[in-house]
Design an enzyme around this catalytic site. Structure first.
Site, PDB file in Angstrom:
ATOM      1  N   THR B  17       0.797  -1.110   0.042  1.00  0.00           N
ATOM      2  CA  THR B  17       0.045  -0.067  -0.004  1.00  0.00           C
ATOM      3  C   THR B  17       0.864   1.289  -0.141  1.00  0.00           C
ATOM      4  OG1 THR B  17      -0.207  -0.191   2.306  1.00  0.00           O
ATOM      5  CG2 THR B  17      -1.861  -0.936   1.125  1.00  0.00           C
ATOM      6  N   GLY B  18       2.425   1.161   0.143  1.00  0.00           N
ATOM      7  CA  GLY B  18       3.113   2.435   0.130  1.00  0.00           C
ATOM      8  C   GLY B  18       3.371   2.781  -1.446  1.00  0.00           C
ATOM      9  N   ARG B  19       3.928   4.105  -1.440  1.00  0.00           N
ATOM     10  CA  ARG B  19       4.023   4.677  -2.885  1.00  0.00           C
ATOM     11  C   ARG B  19       4.652   3.739  -3.721  1.00  0.00           C
ATOM     12  NH1 ARG B  19       8.240   8.989  -5.181  1.00  0.00           N
ATOM     13  NH2 ARG B  19       9.780   7.972  -4.082  1.00  0.00           N
ATOM     14  N   GLU B  20       6.125   3.225  -3.418  1.00  0.00           N
ATOM     15  CA  GLU B  20       6.551   2.194  -4.360  1.00  0.00           C
ATOM     16  C   GLU B  20       5.823   0.995  -4.440  1.00  0.00           C
ATOM     17  OE1 GLU B  20       9.156   2.671  -6.057  1.00  0.00           O
ATOM     18  OE2 GLU B  20       9.813   4.613  -5.570  1.00  0.00           O
ATOM     19  N   GLU B 216      32.229  -3.897  -9.990  1.00  0.00           N
ATOM     20  CA  GLU B 216      32.654  -2.535  -9.399  1.00  0.00           C
ATOM     21  C   GLU B 216      33.794  -2.761  -8.620  1.00  0.00           C
ATOM     22  OE1 GLU B 216      29.533  -0.824  -7.408  1.00  0.00           O
ATOM     23  OE2 GLU B 216      28.710  -0.063  -9.175  1.00  0.00           O
ATOM     24  N   HIS B 255      27.018   3.465  -3.439  1.00  0.00           N
ATOM     25  CA  HIS B 255      27.091   1.997  -3.285  1.00  0.00           C
ATOM     26  C   HIS B 255      28.192   2.020  -1.896  1.00  0.00           C
ATOM     27  CE1 HIS B 255      26.088   0.337  -7.351  1.00  0.00           C
ATOM     28  NE2 HIS B 255      25.582   1.371  -7.215  1.00  0.00           N
TER      29      HIS B 255
END
Ligand code: SF4
Ligand code: SF4
Lengths: 515, 301
Positions: B17-20, B216, B255
């Protein structure tokens, strides 16, 4: 990985019941003398700086009595650079008669994904050197973080390292407690080197180095970490301003670190605004290859709201003597790039951008992002170019070089004047911002574009005027996503009645102090 | 085939139910992911994008049946709780999207995953996507974009950078090279499924013929991949690019993982280890597609 000062680490050890030499930190020579007086006799003065090899650089000195301590602290340590870092504090401690040096640490092993206890019955130098020279004396033990390290496991570690009798018991107790300190403070690493057996037989932590997890600092106010991040220098004023913005807003990533200060135009520094670590690294490489230097590293990614990109851009542009603004990430971002574009437009318009800018905003809805960024800034003094995913970082860096080489930095330029605004209706946003509307402008606005473009669709027309279709409380708790449409779209396509003010604590004062 | 996720796998969204949570449920459903339930404590009985919402994972599993994967969209400090709840209810794969998950929380998640025989990807991951089948997380952002950008084919893509995951797949696709699965392993120093685990899974996947990998500086994942190749565990060709060449020692990027610690994890060390093991290491990112084409040509595909 925010580092704690030695004295902070030792306070943690002391409250866990580990022996540390009696002493305290002092911030002035007089105070250093007073602490030495309290301790009595011979003391050691230790500069509280984050460098290795302090002793060789004059950061550790001995004084026979209090007046000598005061003199040494004042004349050779406080206010002076130790390996480039200014010494602001000295730890004054009673000296320890050392019979034997050992090493103890608890670290998070990234590859094993477990806490690991390292103990060596030979100590003094770095752990790599110890491991190489005395592999038989070094014991490593993985720990199940849910159970912690049991006292018997600590004793077994001491035994395997070759200790016996009273020493075994005393050292095992320290290892056991050190694990407790590391777990309780959520340390990435907690190291006692050397851990000493004093001539009287007691076990004492003579030096201590603790780094804590940046992401856990919020639940450890007792640690007193101002900026939860490792710096090889104290944070700059802008680092601190950026950190304030970053730390309370969980929507997406914002990371800023200044890499240079005090440069001139001829040094060719650009503000760097990346998106995503990997793409940023490659983009910086591209800028370096074109002869630029990087004034700062900045990353707004992970689907940040437009307000976050705006604040980042304002902070970047507070740096003086930049030759350009370079924005480039991976090139194919999952996030909807028009949010970033709107954030940049608001920032660029507010400062009246007067250095060339190249942005690579490839990703979702990039066509719209490019259109917003270039069209809504067309009246600004500086050239602004924007590209999408089919253009490489290298090409963008080259474009910025071309633009900066032909740009006349000395020419006087006029900033666009924002429309006058007198608030008729306002509500707050989740980051203490304010959205307000000037109905004298809205009344004669034909497009009402704010209502159409508001991303979460929380605006509706009441009569002919935009207003919330939810409660102001809901808007303040985050339903207003700070998409900036009610200002940026309004100023470009409406009648200039919408405005959003987003505070950046400390920035105004910083700009004034600079001017 | 593809790895880790297929179209029939049953998926849960925690924090739906959150934004994302809302936005990415739309993406996942739109792309074909079999999202069968969502969880948000206090929101049981609601619906998001047509997906029923439950108060707990156990409730979701009781009503909807066994759940294979869970995609977690809760704030970083709440991720541990969510992951532990998912494993306790029998979830076998947790994709931990949020960043800022405290590291000792990840250690606890790791211990719970071991006990449950489960796997997790992330934290701080964009997720993973099996082309034209399913996506877990936010790779691609929108279903239309994901369908446009990524094409099916013989290459497995693994990346330590979120943005580069999509970027690699897109630039390869533009050169006519499609992918089986693309996965962002996560940007944090401690992650559940590092590059070497992914490369091993690609080795076992019959549809994947070659691996393209973005490494990386910092950590030891690339070195571990090199070891697998050297030991003959991984025999499929690996094309690798390592980011961070110009980074000065000790410079940290966002990162948390990309830090050079002493001699471990340096650019030179990683490139050397991979080359020596027989991987194709590409120096210029813009040439990854070209080298991958060469590798595929040699394989006769
Ligand atoms: S677009 Fe601007 S001027 Fe027009 S109604 Fe909305 S806020 Fe008012
Ligand atoms: S009111 Fe709507 S348009 Fe304005 S910032 Fe908030 S979400 Fe965006």
């Amino acid at each position: 990985m925010a580092r704690l000062y030695e004295y902070q680490g030792k306070e943690l050890l002391r409250s866990a019941g580990i022996n540390v030499p009696p002493g305290r930190v002092a911030r002035s020579a007089v105070e250093a003398g007073a602490v030495a007086e309290e301790i009595g006799g011979r003391v050691v003065l230790k500069a509280q700086v984050f460098v290795t090899g302090r002793a060789a650089a004059g950061g550790i000195q001995f004084a026979e009595n209090a007046p000598a301590a005061e003199r040494l602290a004042g004349r050779t340590m406080l206010g002076r650079p130790i390996k480039g870092q200014r010494c602001e504090m000295v730890l004054v401690e009673r000296t320890v008669e050392i019979a034997r040096e050992m090493y103890a640490a608890v670290i998070v092993d990234n590859a094993a994904r477990r806490p690991v206890v390292l103990f060596s019955s030979v100590g003094g130098s770095g752990v790599e050197a110890i491991a190489a020279a005395h592999p038989e004396a070094l014991v490593t033990t993985e720990v199940d973080p849910r159970c912690g390290l049991a006292a018997f496991e600590a004793r077994e570690i001491a035994r395997r390292a070759g200790l016996r009798g009273r020493e075994l018991v005393g050292v095992a107790d320290v290892i056991h407690k050190l694990y407790g300190v590391a777990a309780a403070s959520e340390a990435r690493a907690a190291e006692i080197n050397p851990l000493v057996i004093a001539s009287g037989g007691e076990v004492v932590a003579v030096d201590c180095r603790i780094t804590v997890d940046d992401y856990a600092v919020f639940r450890h106010p007792e640690l007193g970490v101002a900026v939860a991040r490792e710096f090889d220098r104290p944070p700059t004023a802008l680092d601190l301003i950026a950190y304030e913005v970053e730390k309370d807003d969980y929507r997406g990533t914002f990371y800023f670190v200044q890499l240079a200060e005090g440069f001139g135009r001829a040094d060719r520094y650009v503000a760097f605004h990346g998106a995503g670590g990997g793409g940023s690294m490659m983009s910086m490489d591209a800028a370096l290859a074109e002869g630029f230097r990087i004034a700062n590293f900045c990353d707004t990614s992970g689907n940040p709201p437009a307000s976050k990109v705006y604040r980042a851009a304002r902070i970047l542009l507070a740096q003086s003597n930049l030759v350009g603004y370079f924005g480039s990430g991976s090139g194919v971002a999952s996030q909807e790039q028009f949010h970033s574009a709107r954030g940049l437009v608001k920032a660029f318009r507010e400062v009246g951008l007067d250095i060339p800018c190249v942005e690579r905003l490839g990703g979702n809805q990039e066509e719209r992002a490019i259109q917003i960024l270039t069209q809504y800034t067309a009246d600004l003094p500086a050239p602004i170019e924007c590209y999408g995913k089919d253009t490489s970082a290298r090409f963008c860096a080259r474009r910025l070089r071309d633009l900066t080489e032909t740009y006349d930095y000395a020419a006087a330029r006029e900033k666009p004047v924002p429309p006058s605004h007198s608030s008729s209706y306002a509500f707050e946003t989740v980051t203490q911002g304010t959205v307000s509307f000037d109905y004298s402008r809205c009344d004669s606005c034909a497009s009402k574009v704010c209502v159409e473009e508001c991303v979460p669709q929380i605006l509706a027309l009441e009569g002919d005027r935009p207003a919330l279709n939810i409660t102001p409380e809901e808007a303040r708790r985050g339903r207003c996503s700070e998409c900036l449409a009610c200002e940026v779209e309004c100023h470009a396509r409406g009648n200039g009645g919408g405005k959003i003010t987003l505070p950046i604590p400390g920035l105004e004062a910083y700009l004034k102090s600079r001017a | 085939m593809a790895i880790l996720i297929n179209s029939e796998d049953r998926v849960l969204v925690q924090g739906i139910t959150g934004r994302e949570g809302r936005a990415r449920t739309r993406l996942m459903r739109g792309y074909g992911t079999n999202v069968v339930a969502g969880v948000s404590p206090g929101h049981g009985g609601e619906e998001v994008e047509g997906v029923p919402v439950f108060d707990t994972v156990a409730a979701a599993a009781e009503t909807e049946g066994e759940l294979y994967a869970s995609v977690v969209f809760v704030p970083g400090p709440a991720v541990k709780e969510a992951a532990l709840e998912a494993f306790a209810a029998g979830v076998k794969l947790a994709v931990l999207v949020p960043d800022r998950v405290p590291i000792w929380d990840v250690l606890a998640i790791e211990a719970a995953a071991r006990d449950a025989g489960a796997r997790y990807v992330g934290p701080n991951t964009l997720g993973l996507l099996s082309v034209d089948k399913a996506v877990l997380g936010m790779v691609g952002g929108r279903a239309e974009a994901a369908r446009q950008w990524f094409r099916p084919g013989p290459v497995g893509i693994a990346s330590r950078s979120g943005g580069i995951t999509s970027s690699l797949a897109y630039y390869l696709g533009r050169a006519g090279i499609g992918a089986t699965t693309l996965i962002h392993v996560g940007g944090d120093p401690v992650i559940g499924t590092p590059l070497q685990d992914v490369v091993r899974m690609f080795q076992d996947d019959p549809e994947t013929k070659a691996v393209v990998m973005f490494g990386e500086i910092g950590g030891s994942q690339e070195e571990s991949v090199a070891e697998l190749i050297a030991e003959g565990v991984v025999t499929k060709p690996v094309v690798a690019f390592v980011g961070g060449k110009a980074a000065k020692e000790g410079t940290r990027f966002s990162h948390a993982g990309a830090i050079v610690e002493g001699s471990r994890g340096t650019y030179e060390g990683k490139v050397g280890a991979l080359r020596e093991a027989g991987a194709v290491v590409v120096d210029d990112y813009d040439e990854v597609a070209e080298h991958t084409l060469g590798v595929l040509r040699d394989l006769g595909t």
